[in-house]
Design a protein around this motif. Structure first.
Motif, short mmCIF file in Angstrom:
data_model
loop_
_atom_site.label_atom_id
_atom_site.label_comp_id
_atom_site.label_asym_id
_atom_site.label_seq_id
_atom_site.Cartn_x
_atom_site.Cartn_y
_atom_site.Cartn_z
N VAL A 1 19.17 59.02 43.11
CA VAL A 1 20.14 59.72 42.34
C VAL A 1 19.80 60.89 41.63
O VAL A 1 20.67 61.76 41.69
N HIS A 2 18.68 60.99 40.99
CA HIS A 2 18.31 62.04 40.26
C HIS A 2 18.16 63.16 41.26
O HIS A 2 18.59 64.40 40.93
N PHE A 3 17.68 63.09 42.41
CA PHE A 3 17.46 64.16 43.40
C PHE A 3 18.94 64.58 43.85
O PHE A 3 19.11 65.73 43.89
N HIS A 4 19.94 63.75 44.20
CA HIS A 4 21.26 64.22 44.64
C HIS A 4 22.04 64.92 43.28
O HIS A 4 22.77 65.87 43.70
N VAL A 5 21.81 64.57 42.40
CA VAL A 5 22.56 65.21 41.14
C VAL A 5 21.93 66.68 40.95
O VAL A 5 22.58 67.77 40.80
N THR A 6 20.56 66.62 40.82
CA THR A 6 19.90 67.92 40.72
C THR A 6 20.29 68.83 41.95
O THR A 6 20.45 70.24 41.61
N HIS A 7 20.16 68.17 43.25
CA HIS A 7 20.69 68.89 44.34
C HIS A 7 22.01 69.58 44.06
O HIS A 7 22.24 70.76 44.41
N ALA A 8 22.97 69.06 43.48
CA ALA A 8 24.24 69.34 43.17
C ALA A 8 24.14 70.59 42.32
O ALA A 8 24.82 71.77 42.55
N GLN B 1 17.01 74.31 41.13
CA GLN B 1 16.62 74.85 42.17
C GLN B 1 15.24 74.68 42.51
O GLN B 1 14.70 74.10 43.47
N HIS B 2 14.30 74.91 41.63
CA HIS B 2 12.85 74.68 41.16
C HIS B 2 12.73 73.08 41.34
O HIS B 2 11.81 72.70 41.98
N GLN B 3 13.40 72.28 40.77
CA GLN B 3 13.11 70.84 40.84
C GLN B 3 13.36 70.37 42.14
O GLN B 3 12.65 69.45 42.55
N VAL B 4 14.46 70.90 42.88
CA VAL B 4 14.60 70.43 44.06
C VAL B 4 13.54 70.75 44.93
O VAL B 4 13.20 70.14 45.97
N GLY B 5 12.81 71.72 44.93
CA GLY B 5 11.80 72.46 45.59
C GLY B 5 10.59 71.49 45.46
O GLY B 5 9.86 71.37 46.48
N LYS C 1 9.65 63.83 52.18
CA LYS C 1 8.82 65.34 52.42
C LYS C 1 8.96 66.33 53.37
O LYS C 1 8.96 66.12 54.44
N HIS C 2 9.29 67.66 52.80
CA HIS C 2 9.79 68.62 53.68
C HIS C 2 9.16 70.13 53.04
O HIS C 2 10.05 70.67 52.42
N PRO C 3 8.13 70.41 53.27
CA PRO C 3 7.61 71.66 52.61
C PRO C 3 8.35 72.88 52.88
O PRO C 3 8.42 73.93 52.08
N ASP C 4 8.84 72.89 54.04
CA ASP C 4 9.63 74.42 54.48
C ASP C 4 11.06 74.47 53.80
O ASP C 4 11.26 75.44 53.24
N LYS C 5 11.67 73.25 53.60
CA LYS C 5 12.86 73.32 52.49
C LYS C 5 12.37 73.47 51.13
O LYS C 5 13.21 74.25 50.54
N ALA C 6 11.30 73.11 50.78
CA ALA C 6 10.76 73.38 49.41
C ALA C 6 10.51 74.92 49.19
O ALA C 6 10.72 75.30 48.15
N MET C 7 10.06 75.39 50.27
CA MET C 7 9.64 76.81 50.15
C MET C 7 11.20 77.76 50.10
O MET C 7 11.32 78.69 49.14
N GLU C 8 12.12 77.14 50.44
CA GLU C 8 13.40 77.80 50.60
C GLU C 8 14.00 77.84 49.22
O GLU C 8 14.64 78.68 48.58
N TRP C 9 13.86 76.51 48.61
CA TRP C 9 14.58 76.46 47.22
C TRP C 9 13.67 77.06 46.23
O TRP C 9 14.18 77.67 45.35
N PHE C 10 12.19 77.06 46.42
CA PHE C 10 11.35 78.12 45.50
C PHE C 10 11.65 79.35 45.59
O PHE C 10 11.60 80.19 44.91
#
Length: 172
Positions: free
Chosen positions: A70-77, A87-91, A102-111
């Motif tokens: 739930v926290h991920f989806h709220v933060t993602h919104a 955006q940093h938290q989602v990364g 776990k998805h490092p490529d998406k993490a780098m996009e959000w960072f």
């Protein structure tokens, strides 16, 4: 004489009680309405109320047992709305796989999105991810600029990387 005054008052009170009260004679022509007994709610209203209570309890239990999701989806919104901290938290969540796969490529996009807005920790994470070989879209020398930005904004780890890696030419 006192008895006569008391009788006069009693008589005038009785006369006032016998006089019919006319709402039209009130100042500002106020109209008074008598309270009525409320009708019972129809069946469909009661069913909706019960369903809303059940929905609320199930939602609360879901939030309790699946808090990370739930926290991920709220933060993602919030991240999609453009908040750099979100955006940093989602990364971070994508990088470590907390509440999501776990998805490092998406993490780098959000960072990247957060660092473009000036978030120092995201800039540091993006630069270190680039140095570790994760897929980023950084140009040569940009990781050094990001680590310098992070160090200038109080990220302690950035000072260490700047002094140990970048001074030896590893940031280019």
């Amino acid at each position: 004489m006192a008895d006569q005054d008391v009788r006069q008052r009693l008589l005038s009170e009785r006369e006032e009680a016998n006089v019919k009260w006319d709402p039209q004679s009130l100042p500002l022509k106020a109209k008074l309405k008598l309270a009525r007994k409320a009708n019972e709610d129809p069946t469909y209203v009661r069913v909706l109320e019960v369903l809303m209570v059940i929905f609320t309890v199930v939602g609360a239990l879901y939030c309790w047992f699946y808090f990370d999701n739930v926290h991920f989806h709220v933060t993602h919104a919030y991240a999609h709305l453009g908040y750099d901290v979100a955006q940093h938290q989602v990364g971070q969540r994508y990088l470590h796989g907390k509440g999501v796969e776990k998805h490092p490529d998406k993490a780098m996009e959000w960072f990247k999105k957060a660092s473009d807005q000036g978030h120092p920790h995201a800039a540091y994470n993006l630069a270190v991810g680039h140095l570790k070989g994760y897929k980023t879209e950084l140009r040569p020398g940009e990781s050094h600029r990001l680590i310098t930005h992070a160090a200038a904004n109080g990220v302690r780890e950035a000072h260490d990387v700047l002094n140990s890696v970048c001074t030896k030419g590893g940031c280019y």
